[in-house]
Design an enzyme around this catalytic site. Structure first.
Site, PDB file in Angstrom:
ATOM      1  N   ASP A  10       0.841  -1.204   0.000  1.00 16.03           N
ATOM      2  CA  ASP A  10       0.000   0.000   0.000  1.00 16.03           C
ATOM      3  C   ASP A  10       0.874   1.252   0.000  1.00 16.03           C
ATOM      4  O   ASP A  10       0.385   2.351  -0.220  1.00 16.03           O
ATOM      5  CB  ASP A  10      -0.905  -0.003   1.247  1.00 16.03           C
TER       6      ASP A  10
ATOM      7  N   GLU B 285       6.121   8.122  -3.565  1.00 17.58           N
ATOM      8  CA  GLU B 285       4.689   8.040  -3.871  1.00 17.58           C
ATOM      9  C   GLU B 285       4.253   9.271  -4.651  1.00 17.58           C
ATOM     10  O   GLU B 285       4.449  10.381  -4.163  1.00 17.58           O
ATOM     11  CB  GLU B 285       3.894   7.896  -2.570  1.00 17.58           C
TER      12      GLU B 285
ATOM     13  N   HIS C 102      -1.652   3.874  -1.334  1.00 10.78           N
ATOM     14  CA  HIS C 102      -1.628   4.404   0.046  1.00 10.78           C
ATOM     15  C   HIS C 102      -3.050   4.737   0.529  1.00 10.78           C
ATOM     16  O   HIS C 102      -3.355   5.877   0.881  1.00 10.78           O
ATOM     17  CB  HIS C 102      -0.726   5.644   0.133  1.00 10.78           C
ATOM     18  N   ILE C 103      -3.884   3.694   0.542  1.00 11.70           N
ATOM     19  CA  ILE C 103      -5.297   3.895   0.916  1.00 11.70           C
ATOM     20  C   ILE C 103      -5.642   3.244   2.259  1.00 11.70           C
ATOM     21  O   ILE C 103      -6.812   3.052   2.572  1.00 11.70           O
ATOM     22  CB  ILE C 103      -6.252   3.341  -0.168  1.00 11.70           C
TER      23      ILE C 103
HETATM   24  N1  LIG Z   1      -1.148   2.711   4.886  1.00  9.01           N
HETATM   25  C1  LIG Z   1      -1.679   3.730   5.518  1.00  9.01           C
HETATM   26  O1  LIG Z   1      -2.504   4.460   4.996  1.00  9.01           O
HETATM   27  C2  LIG Z   1      -1.294   3.974   6.953  1.00  9.01           C
HETATM   28  C3  LIG Z   1      -2.239   4.593   7.803  1.00  9.01           C
HETATM   29  C4  LIG Z   1      -1.897   4.772   9.140  1.00  9.01           C
HETATM   30  C5  LIG Z   1      -0.644   4.403   9.600  1.00  9.01           C
HETATM   31  N2  LIG Z   1       0.259   3.858   8.730  1.00  9.01           N
HETATM   32  C6  LIG Z   1       1.593   3.465   9.213  1.00  9.01           C
HETATM   33  O2  LIG Z   1       1.482   2.290   9.987  1.00  9.01           O
HETATM   34  C7  LIG Z   1       2.584   2.231  10.893  1.00  9.01           C
HETATM   35  C8  LIG Z   1       2.114   1.790  12.268  1.00  9.01           C
HETATM   36  O3  LIG Z   1       1.142   2.681  12.770  1.00  9.01           O
HETATM   37  P1  LIG Z   1       0.546   2.530  14.258  1.00  9.01           P
HETATM   38  O4  LIG Z   1      -0.608   3.453  14.360  1.00  9.01           O
HETATM   39  O5  LIG Z   1       0.346   1.105  14.593  1.00  9.01           O
HETATM   40  O6  LIG Z   1       1.770   3.123  15.082  1.00  9.01           O
HETATM   41  P2  LIG Z   1       2.132   2.837  16.623  1.00  9.01           P
HETATM   42  O7  LIG Z   1       3.091   3.913  17.008  1.00  9.01           O
HETATM   43  O8  LIG Z   1       0.905   2.663  17.436  1.00  9.01           O
HETATM   44  O9  LIG Z   1       2.891   1.440  16.571  1.00  9.01           O
HETATM   45  C9  LIG Z   1       4.139   1.283  15.979  1.00  9.01           C
HETATM   46  C10 LIG Z   1       4.846   0.145  16.698  1.00  9.01           C
HETATM   47  O10 LIG Z   1       6.097  -0.071  16.038  1.00  9.01           O
HETATM   48  C11 LIG Z   1       7.035  -0.399  17.048  1.00  9.01           C
HETATM   49  N3  LIG Z   1       8.398  -0.180  16.557  1.00  9.01           N
HETATM   50  C12 LIG Z   1       9.109   0.961  16.516  1.00  9.01           C
HETATM   51  N4  LIG Z   1      10.339   0.720  16.016  1.00  9.01           N
HETATM   52  C13 LIG Z   1      10.391  -0.613  15.760  1.00  9.01           C
HETATM   53  C14 LIG Z   1      11.388  -1.456  15.256  1.00  9.01           C
HETATM   54  N5  LIG Z   1      12.596  -0.999  14.926  1.00  9.01           N
HETATM   55  N6  LIG Z   1      11.106  -2.765  15.099  1.00  9.01           N
HETATM   56  C15 LIG Z   1       9.883  -3.248  15.438  1.00  9.01           C
HETATM   57  N7  LIG Z   1       8.892  -2.498  15.936  1.00  9.01           N
HETATM   58  C16 LIG Z   1       9.151  -1.183  16.087  1.00  9.01           C
HETATM   59  C17 LIG Z   1       6.671   0.514  18.205  1.00  9.01           C
HETATM   60  O11 LIG Z   1       7.202   0.016  19.422  1.00  9.01           O
HETATM   61  C18 LIG Z   1       5.160   0.454  18.168  1.00  9.01           C
HETATM   62  O12 LIG Z   1       4.646  -0.559  19.022  1.00  9.01           O
HETATM   63  C19 LIG Z   1       3.232   3.623  10.847  1.00  9.01           C
HETATM   64  O13 LIG Z   1       4.333   3.576   9.964  1.00  9.01           O
HETATM   65  C20 LIG Z   1       2.196   4.461  10.186  1.00  9.01           C
HETATM   66  O14 LIG Z   1       2.759   5.559   9.523  1.00  9.01           O
HETATM   67  C21 LIG Z   1      -0.053   3.633   7.433  1.00  9.01           C
END
Ligand SMILES: NC(=O)c1ccc[n+]([C@@H]2O[C@H](COP(=O)([O-])OP(=O)(O)OC[C@H]3O[C@@H](n4cnc5c(N)ncnc54)[C@H](O)[C@@H]3O)[C@@H](O)[C@H]2O)c1
Length: 301
Positions: A250, A255, A273-274
């Site tokens: 995604d 992008e 990226h949805i």
């Molecule tokens: N595709 C999309 O549209 C979309 C939408 C929302 C979020 N995201 C992405 O999803 C990801 C996760 O979001 P979230 O809300 O769960 O964030 P979050 O902060 O709640 O969780 C992230 C987790 O990653 C862990 N982490 C940090 N560094 C790490 C490492 N080196 N190895 C393993 N784990 C590690 C943290 O401890 C945390 O538990 C982010 O990158 C965010 O940008 C993408």
């Protein structure tokens, strides 16, 4: 308090802020050049993923007090610099989680049953029953890299599907229903690997050719986190060699992508990226943005 909303945002969010007495301008098509000249007149700004808030812009806006990012990742904002200037930076960490988790689960099913490829085939008036023998996700091992808000939602759903859920996350202690393992162990044991961690200096290119070599033959990869955590060249090689049976993406290092060769592979499926692009998530993001800005304005009145 004067607020500039720079990216597409729910109209209910704008109305809610105006009703609370904030002066809100909505410029969802504003360019970086315009932003540089216009933003100094504002106390606060709302951004989604389109608008980047880098140091030169912040330097140019000594009156800026608050930045709210509707969404999770703060990689589009120079957060440390902004905070060093006394600017409050907030996001909406929980609003998107269920939507992104559902996309990741949907991708796993699509990979297991080649749903995108079967659709292309049947639309081409082909009846390729033998070509599309798939497998079940139930009984397989899912390795989650990162189990924060989204990873946990994926874990709950995957457990309900009968998957064994492993996770690597060095920053958490324990989680019900999930077996925490080391990074290399996760790579070696998973049938599916799904990424749910932030992109930063530590995680960029965290999965490259050495990590693919440790994985099971025929592993499937889902990335709904951020592009660039997986090295795209290494992924291309792993997909063409057959080491990785399929990938669902995604998010991309750039992008929209500049080089589309990864997406042209038969065993790659994707979306632009949805992850958070559902009515429910957008509604929750809008409500949270408005609430946070109204609270901030009240606290600083
Ligand atoms: N595709 C999309 O549209 C979309 C939408 C929302 C979020 N995201 C992405 O999803 C990801 C996760 O979001 P979230 O809300 O769960 O964030 P979050 O902060 O709640 O969780 C992230 C987790 O990653 C862990 N982490 C940090 N560094 C790490 C490492 N080196 N190895 C393993 N784990 C590690 C943290 O401890 C945390 O538990 C982010 O990158 C965010 O940008 C993408």
């Amino acid at each position: 308090m004067k607020i500039l909303v720079c990216d597409k945002t729910e109209k209910e969010c704008i109305e809610q802020m105006r009703q609370a007495g904030l002066e809100v301008d909505y410029r969802d098509d504003i360019t970086p050049e315009e932003l540089m000249t216009v933003l100094p007149a504002y106390d606060g700004m709302v951004v989604r993923s389109r608008t980047k808030v880098r140091q030169p812009l912040i330097e140019n806006c000594p009156n800026l007090k608050v930045i709210v990012r509707g969404g999770v990742g703060l990689d589009t904002i120079d957060v440390d610099y902004a905070r060093s200037k006394g600017i409050t930076v907030m996001n909406t960490p929980l609003a998107n989680s269920a939507s992104v988790a559902e996309l990741a689960i949907g991708f796993m099913f699509a990979l297991a049953r080649s749903l995108c490829q079967t659709t292309a085939s049947i639309k081409a008036e082909k009846w390729e029953k033998k070509r599309f023998e798939g497998d079940e996700v139930g009984g397989k091992t899912l390795g989650l890299i990162g189990v924060g808000s989204i990873g946990r939602e994926v874990a709950k759903r995957a457990s309900a599907l009968g998957m064994t859920v492993l996770a690597y996350d060095p920053y958490i202690q324990g989680l019900d229903g999930v077996t925490l393992v080391g990074f290399n162990e996760l790579l070696a044991q998973s049938d599916y690997i799904s990424l749910h961690l932030p992109k930063n200096k530590e995680t960029e290119n965290m999965i490259g050719s050495d990590q693919f070599a440790m994985m099971k033959d025929g592993v499937r990869i889902v990335n709904c986190a951020r592009g660039g955590i997986i090295n795209e060249e290494a992924l291309y090689t792993a997909l063409t060699s057959g080491k990785v049976a399929g990938a669902a993406l995604d998010v991309f290092a750039e992008e929209p992508p500049v080089d589309w060769k990864l997406l042209k592979l038969e065993n790659v499926i994707g979306s632009p990226h949805i992850g958070a692009a559902t009515k429910e998530a957008q509604g929750r993001v809008g409500a949270e943005v408005a609430e946070k800005l109204i609270d901030f304005a009240l606290a600083h009145a």
